[in-house]
Write a protein that holds these residues in place. Sequence first.
Motif, short mmCIF file in Angstrom:
data_model
loop_
_atom_site.label_atom_id
_atom_site.label_comp_id
_atom_site.label_asym_id
_atom_site.label_seq_id
_atom_site.Cartn_x
_atom_site.Cartn_y
_atom_site.Cartn_z
N GLY A 1 34.33 43.60 39.07
CA GLY A 1 35.52 44.39 38.73
C GLY A 1 35.17 45.65 37.97
N ALA B 1 33.78 48.09 40.45
CA ALA B 1 34.86 48.70 41.23
C ALA B 1 35.60 49.76 40.41
CB ALA B 1 35.84 47.62 41.71
N ALA B 2 35.84 49.45 39.14
CA ALA B 2 36.51 50.42 38.27
C ALA B 2 35.66 51.66 38.08
CB ALA B 2 36.82 49.77 36.92
N GLY C 1 39.42 52.47 38.70
CA GLY C 1 40.02 52.15 37.42
C GLY C 1 41.10 53.13 37.01
N PHE D 1 42.51 46.59 36.44
CA PHE D 1 41.05 46.58 36.34
C PHE D 1 40.59 46.17 34.94
CE2 PHE D 1 41.33 48.99 40.27
CZ PHE D 1 40.28 48.45 40.99
N TRP E 1 40.80 42.43 35.26
CA TRP E 1 39.79 41.94 36.20
C TRP E 1 38.38 42.13 35.62
CZ3 TRP E 1 38.52 44.51 41.60
CH2 TRP E 1 37.51 43.77 42.22
N GLY E 2 38.05 43.35 35.26
CA GLY E 2 36.69 43.63 34.84
C GLY E 2 36.38 43.10 33.45
N THR F 1 40.15 52.49 32.38
CA THR F 1 40.57 51.09 32.32
C THR F 1 40.94 50.66 30.90
OG1 THR F 1 38.30 50.32 32.00
CG2 THR F 1 39.11 50.44 34.26
#
Length: 530
Positions: free
Chosen positions: A108, A111-112, A117, A124, A127-128, A195
């Motif tokens: 995560g 991805a951010a 993000g 995010f 998630w992250g 984020t």
Amino acid sequence: MGLVNHVEPEVPVYSDRYDRSLALGEGGALLTSGQKVGMALAGFGLLLFVVAAFGAGPISPVKAFVAGLLVLVFGLVLYYTRSLAAPTTRLSKGARTGLVLFGAGLLGLLAAATGAGSLAPVFFFAWGIGLTCLGGLLYFRARYAGHPAGIRNDGLMHSATTARGAVGWLLGIVFTGFYVLLYWFPGALEGLIRTVDPLSHLLRGGPADQWFLYGTFYTLAVLVMGVRALYRYRHSRYQVLRTLSVMFFQLVFAYLIPAILVVLNQPEFYFSYFWPLKYSYLWPSDVGWLMAHPGGLGVFMVFWGVVLSFVATPILTYFFGKRWYCSWVCGCGGLAETFGDPWRHLSDKSLKAWQIERWMVHGVLVFVVVTTALLWINSATEGAIFGGLSQAYARAYGFLIGAVFAGVIGVGFYPVMGSRVWCRFGCPMAAILGLFQKYFSRFRITTNGGQCISCGNCSAYCEMGIDVRWYAQRGQNVIRASCVGCGICSAVCPRGVLNLENGPRRGRYNGPVLVERDALTLLSEEDVAG
């Protein structure tokens, strides 16, 4: 009676080469295909770092650096994910669940970092950051809480992560790469910075910047790994209190209070740091800025910094040694004692390292004292004596010591050089505290040499590279300028030889407790019979 040839019995001999081969996981049978792919991807990420360093590729160095970091982290995640299925891995279901959540959280964050993000910060963030922390906590609970209290370092010296193996080196590059981006290419972290926007709005009333992101990661690392330390050292009251202390000071004094000050339109001030560690707090520019701030709080901050630096530091160090700050309050020490704990045994114990340490840490102290003096002289004379020289000194100190040494090397080299690289070789605050501790303090680690079995645990797990066993074998008090009083040497001792004490200064340097040869008298048979 004739002489008999003496034959030494065959005994196992410590082999550094053997240990190193185990730590690196040499031998194809030790790695599964998935682990090999993960390591290959991590290696490809390193190649991209080289491209970024030399600017030799078709893409820009910054893009190559970011791509290398992403591929490297993904390779490490794959490596650990596949490690869960390895037949040699013996983890409980709870520990496996924790690692899976931790790996999902890292994905995560990746991805951010790509910019996603910015599109959905709350999603995010959960998630992250949320899954990473939750996975870590579940793993530590399953790993430590289900076992009897006590320190277990099984496999620590043979792990690829904690014994300068391939994974340890890759983690070192990841940490170092993050600091490089943080200091000099913050735009590459824009996705991650966004984020933490919701949290920044909640605490500071505005959007986040790279330093709020850094503070958030730093504080979470101390808190989550602090929980690990609480589980791991729960049998020791000293270690539990010390860990709670560093978690409290990092969360409240170094994270929440500075954020609240920003909301109140006051200077962002860190009450747990002061000169010379926070060198700019007593420089003319910062003092003038704080004194000019309306409301009187800025004046109190200057007063606080002066009192802590020149009054509280010598008094507290006299009574408690440097441990009152280095192992109970300081954020750098807090990160080393929690996040850096898995690598504490990697500190160099050689005589050469000690010689380098003395020159470097006191050299940095002289550097910051001279720089501060030049700045004040230049301020008082309005630049008539030194002109731009003092500012050049200040910029050099900020770049070399404040950014490169304290940040990039100090934390980035945890998996390679141990957890106290900065505290041992570069921190000017540790240098001052060490001088007080060695010559004017009541603190010492007493030893009961008669109980020492020379196992070497105390020396192996000393993060400051002190050969504690040498003192224990001689029954001599441990009084070293570099000792931060973490107490791990005492915690890992199986015989209770070591004890941290504050006592009268008289007799503090007790010397070795050895039986001299001249004090021995051999009795003859006639003496015994008579």
